[in-house]
Write a protein that holds these residues in place. Structure first.
Motif, mmCIF file in Angstrom:
data_model
loop_
_atom_site.group_PDB
_atom_site.id
_atom_site.type_symbol
_atom_site.label_atom_id
_atom_site.label_comp_id
_atom_site.label_asym_id
_atom_site.label_seq_id
_atom_site.Cartn_x
_atom_site.Cartn_y
_atom_site.Cartn_z
ATOM 1 N N GLN A 1 -37.779 -12.870 -2.162
ATOM 2 C CA GLN A 1 -37.043 -13.355 -0.986
ATOM 3 C C GLN A 1 -36.318 -12.204 -0.284
ATOM 4 O O GLN A 1 -36.220 -12.171 0.932
ATOM 5 C CB GLN A 1 -36.018 -14.422 -1.383
ATOM 6 C CG GLN A 1 -36.603 -15.704 -1.902
ATOM 7 C CD GLN A 1 -37.395 -16.466 -0.859
ATOM 8 O OE1 GLN A 1 -38.506 -16.083 -0.519
ATOM 9 N NE2 GLN A 1 -36.862 -17.545 -0.339
ATOM 10 N N HIS B 1 -25.899 -19.010 4.683
ATOM 11 C CA HIS B 1 -27.097 -18.507 3.998
ATOM 12 C C HIS B 1 -27.077 -16.970 3.940
ATOM 13 O O HIS B 1 -27.287 -16.372 2.889
ATOM 14 C CB HIS B 1 -28.328 -19.006 4.748
ATOM 15 C CG HIS B 1 -29.628 -18.741 4.063
ATOM 16 N ND1 HIS B 1 -29.951 -19.294 2.855
ATOM 17 C CD2 HIS B 1 -30.696 -17.964 4.412
ATOM 18 C CE1 HIS B 1 -31.154 -18.888 2.491
ATOM 19 N NE2 HIS B 1 -31.626 -18.075 3.417
ATOM 20 N N LYS C 1 -26.467 -14.794 0.614
ATOM 21 C CA LYS C 1 -27.487 -13.907 0.013
ATOM 22 C C LYS C 1 -26.912 -12.499 -0.158
ATOM 23 O O LYS C 1 -27.296 -11.780 -1.061
ATOM 24 C CB LYS C 1 -28.807 -13.961 0.780
ATOM 25 C CG LYS C 1 -28.831 -13.444 2.200
ATOM 26 C CD LYS C 1 -29.151 -11.990 2.317
ATOM 27 C CE LYS C 1 -28.996 -11.533 3.756
ATOM 28 N NZ LYS C 1 -28.936 -10.095 3.933
ATOM 29 N N GLY D 1 -29.946 -22.495 3.420
ATOM 30 C CA GLY D 1 -31.155 -22.155 4.182
ATOM 31 C C GLY D 1 -31.867 -23.425 4.626
ATOM 32 O O GLY D 1 -32.279 -23.560 5.779
ATOM 33 N N TRP E 1 -37.139 -17.435 12.991
ATOM 34 C CA TRP E 1 -35.828 -18.067 13.208
ATOM 35 C C TRP E 1 -35.212 -17.593 14.520
ATOM 36 O O TRP E 1 -34.711 -18.381 15.321
ATOM 37 C CB TRP E 1 -34.927 -17.726 12.022
ATOM 38 C CG TRP E 1 -33.580 -18.370 12.054
ATOM 39 C CD1 TRP E 1 -32.378 -17.731 12.195
ATOM 40 C CD2 TRP E 1 -33.271 -19.761 11.928
ATOM 41 N NE1 TRP E 1 -31.352 -18.632 12.157
ATOM 42 C CE2 TRP E 1 -31.876 -19.889 11.996
ATOM 43 C CE3 TRP E 1 -34.052 -20.904 11.770
ATOM 44 C CZ2 TRP E 1 -31.219 -21.113 11.900
ATOM 45 C CZ3 TRP E 1 -33.401 -22.136 11.689
ATOM 46 C CH2 TRP E 1 -32.010 -22.226 11.751
ATOM 47 N N HIS F 1 -41.276 -18.094 2.623
ATOM 48 C CA HIS F 1 -39.837 -17.993 2.356
ATOM 49 C C HIS F 1 -39.261 -19.366 1.992
ATOM 50 O O HIS F 1 -38.475 -19.498 1.053
ATOM 51 C CB HIS F 1 -39.141 -17.441 3.609
ATOM 52 C CG HIS F 1 -37.693 -17.131 3.406
ATOM 53 N ND1 HIS F 1 -37.249 -15.925 2.929
ATOM 54 C CD2 HIS F 1 -36.568 -17.877 3.586
ATOM 55 C CE1 HIS F 1 -35.935 -15.937 2.831
ATOM 56 N NE2 HIS F 1 -35.483 -17.124 3.227
#
Ligand code: HEM
Ligand code: HEM
Length: 168
Positions: free
Chosen positions: A27, A129, A133, A114, A38, A58
């Protein structure tokens, strides 16, 4: 998060640990397609056809992390885990426990946020998100450093146990 004390991780727990770690690594390495898609969608533009497969990958791998994390937590609650070992100093044990706790929280928060951004367009979920991360990355680096110190400096069995190199 204490769990029932047992003397070692089961084969399934070890498999789950390294599968989740491998998926998270992918990822982090292969997120460009998702980012491009996105960004395009948010601007009301068409995403490049070549970016869609990586965006879907993903999503699939991210949701797999969520499912495996749930299995892992369930096993932890029902079967138990060995106590944090090799750490003589209580402050180090506390850091190890807190690190595990934060990682557990983030392997749920990151994929869920996500999914909330992607499927439900929940405002702010994308930000959670991305922040999540980032924190996950640093906490996992700390966790990895801890495991390597355990193995090479403190010469404990903790890493060998997680690599299933020791019968316990
Ligand atoms: C543990 C699982 C996951 C990890 C480690 C992860 C990691 C990442 C990373 C590194 C980025 C690039 C962010 C950036 O630097 O801008 C990203 C973006 C994104 N991910 Fe994930 N992801 C996971 C799961 C998911 C899932 C399950 C979904 C959707 C169902 C998802 C949807 C998104 C979206 C929509 C973006 C773009 C967000 C933005 O840039 O604002 N992710 N993810
Ligand atoms: C994204 C990557 C990773 C994640 C999400 C992760 C997650 C976790 C979690 C949540 C635990 C606690 C297990 C439990 O008590 O249920 C754990 C334990 C452990 N992890 Fe990782 N880990 C990752 C990468 C690594 C790496 C790269 C190493 C080794 C270099 C490692 C070595 C260990 C060891 C040795 C333990 C056992 C610690 C103990 O029993 O005190 N992990 N990991």
């Amino acid at each position: 998060m204490a769990g029932t004390p047992v003397s070692s991780y089961s084969k399934t727990q070890i498999w789950l640990h390294w599968s989740i770690a491998a998926l998270i690594l992918v990822q982090f390495v292969a997120h460009d397609g998702m980012e491009h898609v996105w960004r395009a969608l948010r601007r009301g533009q068409e995403a490049a056809a070549g970016d869609w497969p990586l965006a879907y990958l993903h999503i699939v791998l991210g949701l797999a992390v969520l499912v495996l994390a749930a299995g892992r937590l369930w096993l932890r609650a029902t079967r138990g885990v060995p106590p944090v070992s090799g750490m003589e100093h209580p402050a180090l044990r506390l850091v190890a426990r807190l690190t595990h706790l934060v990682i557990y929280a983030l392997i749920f928060i990151v994929p869920l946020s996500g999914a909330a951004a992607w499927f439900l367009q929940v405002p702010g979920a994308g930000l959670v998100h991305v922040l999540g991360k980032n924190v996950l990355l640093y906490v996992v680096l700390l966790h990895t450093a801890g495991a390597l110190v355990q193995h090479f400096v403190l010469k404990s069995n903790v890493l060998r146990q997680m690599l299933a190199l020791r019968q316990a």
